[in-house]
Write a protein that holds these residues in place. Structure first.
Motif, short mmCIF file in Angstrom:
data_model
loop_
_atom_site.label_atom_id
_atom_site.label_comp_id
_atom_site.label_asym_id
_atom_site.label_seq_id
_atom_site.Cartn_x
_atom_site.Cartn_y
_atom_site.Cartn_z
N ASP A 318 0.39 -1.30 -0.28
CA ASP A 318 -0.17 0.05 -0.24
C ASP A 318 0.63 1.43 0.02
O ASP A 318 2.31 1.20 -0.42
N ASP A 319 -0.09 3.09 -0.06
CA ASP A 319 1.15 3.81 0.23
C ASP A 319 1.72 3.76 0.64
O ASP A 319 3.30 4.52 0.87
N ARG A 323 6.05 4.41 1.09
CA ARG A 323 6.25 5.58 1.78
C ARG A 323 7.31 4.96 2.69
O ARG A 323 8.49 5.32 2.65
#
Length: 345
Positions: A318-319, A323
């Motif tokens: 996921d994002d 990150r």
């Protein structure tokens, strides 16, 4: 005992199309770069190759110089093909390459028509094959006109000795030019094989990955574990039999700098939070990009192969995880990219 492939071999593997071609590759492909040379015996080779095919790995990647010694990986694969894999040839993608030094004199290296086509004939002879599925220009040769190198690839297709052709370690500008030349010859650039990993992002930095997406060229990433660094074994001091061995020159000092190993340490927490090994996290990261058709792995034993295949159980990032990975590695990225002669530095 004669090998018989597992009837369930296609049940768990996923396949992606290479660019805009009709060719599909497994998410995980097996390379025979440094682990299938003259010291590998047939039973241990077949244990790995047979398990790989039983798990849906249909693509086996070689090159003329794979070994050591050069040529021995193709010879061993030829034995496997003759003794066990022959009934399954039409279910397999076999690739080879030419571009690095193979024999003495001016005709055994780089990108001339003379070298590429002679090398392809030698590779076919070593493997006992009538054709390869993919034939690559292994590196860009600034001293040979690109029209000549691409003309040799086009000839390989027209002669029936290769079904598809591609390039390896070509920077963005040369990738575009190779594509243009081959297109004018009526031949598609089906695939690009660059190095690509969490720690080595040159294809993002120079735009090669975007060019491949735009032109419809598939990408198969080699060294997705950064020569094993992303397995975490070098952080643990586990160097015996690895590419950090003093007699093995493929691992560069830039792979094991303190800042790089610190980045790997940072990634271990992310891998644990996902219930993955470091290997599986690294492969998930490479495969997160839609432009990437396949991740090309290399393994020394069956245990490593099974670890790599575990990525299929948890592919999505996921994002927030992406990150966190970027933050964990921001000070540990390897500044590697091809220079005009095709060498990574």
């Amino acid at each position: 005992m004669t090998y018989r492939a597992d009837p369930a071999r296609y049940d768990t593997m996923q396949y992606r199309r290479s660019g805009r071609s009709g060719l599909k590759l497994p998410l995980v492909s097996l390379g025979l770069w440094q682990n299938f040379g003259g010291t590998r015996d047939y039973p241990s080779a077949m244990e790995i190759l047979g398990h790989a095919f039983d798990a849906g790995i249909t693509h086996f990647d070689l090159a003329n110089n794979y070994g050591p010694p050069a040529g021995s990986a193709e010879e061993l694969f030829g034995q496997v093909m003759a003794r066990d894999f022959r009934p399954y040839r039409d279910e397999m993608i076999v690739s080879t390459k030419a571009g690095y030094g193979m024999w003495p004199g001016p005709y055994g290296d780089f990108g001339s028509r003379k070298y590429l086509l002679a090398s392809l004939d030698q590779s076919l002879s070593r493997m006992g094959l009538d054709y390869v599925d993919i034939f690559y220009s292994h590196r860009y040769d600034a001293e040979t006109p690109l029209e000549e190198t691409m003309g040799a690839l086009a000839h390989a297709v027209r002669s029936g000795k290769a079904l598809y052709v591609g390039v390896s370690s070509y920077p963005e500008k040369q990738t575009r030019e190779a594509y243009r030349i081959l297109k004018e010859m009526g031949v598609a650039t089906t695939i690009h094989q660059p190095s690509y990993s969490i720690l080595n992002r040159w294809i993002e930095d120079d735009g090669t990955i975007d060019a491949c997406d735009e032109l419809g060229i598939g990408i198969i990433a080699f060294s997705p574990l950064a020569q094993g660094v992303l397995s975490g074994k070098y952080n643990r001091g586990d160097k015996a039999g690895t590419r950090a061995d003093a007699q093995n020159s493929s691992l560069r000092q830039s792979h094991v700098e303190p800042n790089v190993l610190e980045a790997v340490e940072n990634l271990e927490e992310i891998a644990r939070s996902r219930g993955q090994s470091m290997v599986q996290l690294a492969l998930s990261w490479v495969l997160r990009r839609k432009e990437v058709t396949s991740a090309l792995i290399g393994v020394r034993n069956l245990e490593q192969l099974k670890d790599n295949l575990g990525v299929l159980n948890n592919l999505d990032l996921d994002d927030d995880e992406i990150r966190r990975i970027d933050e964990a590695t921001k000070n540990g990225l390897m500044q590697l990219h091809p220079n005009p002669t095709g060498w990574l530095r």
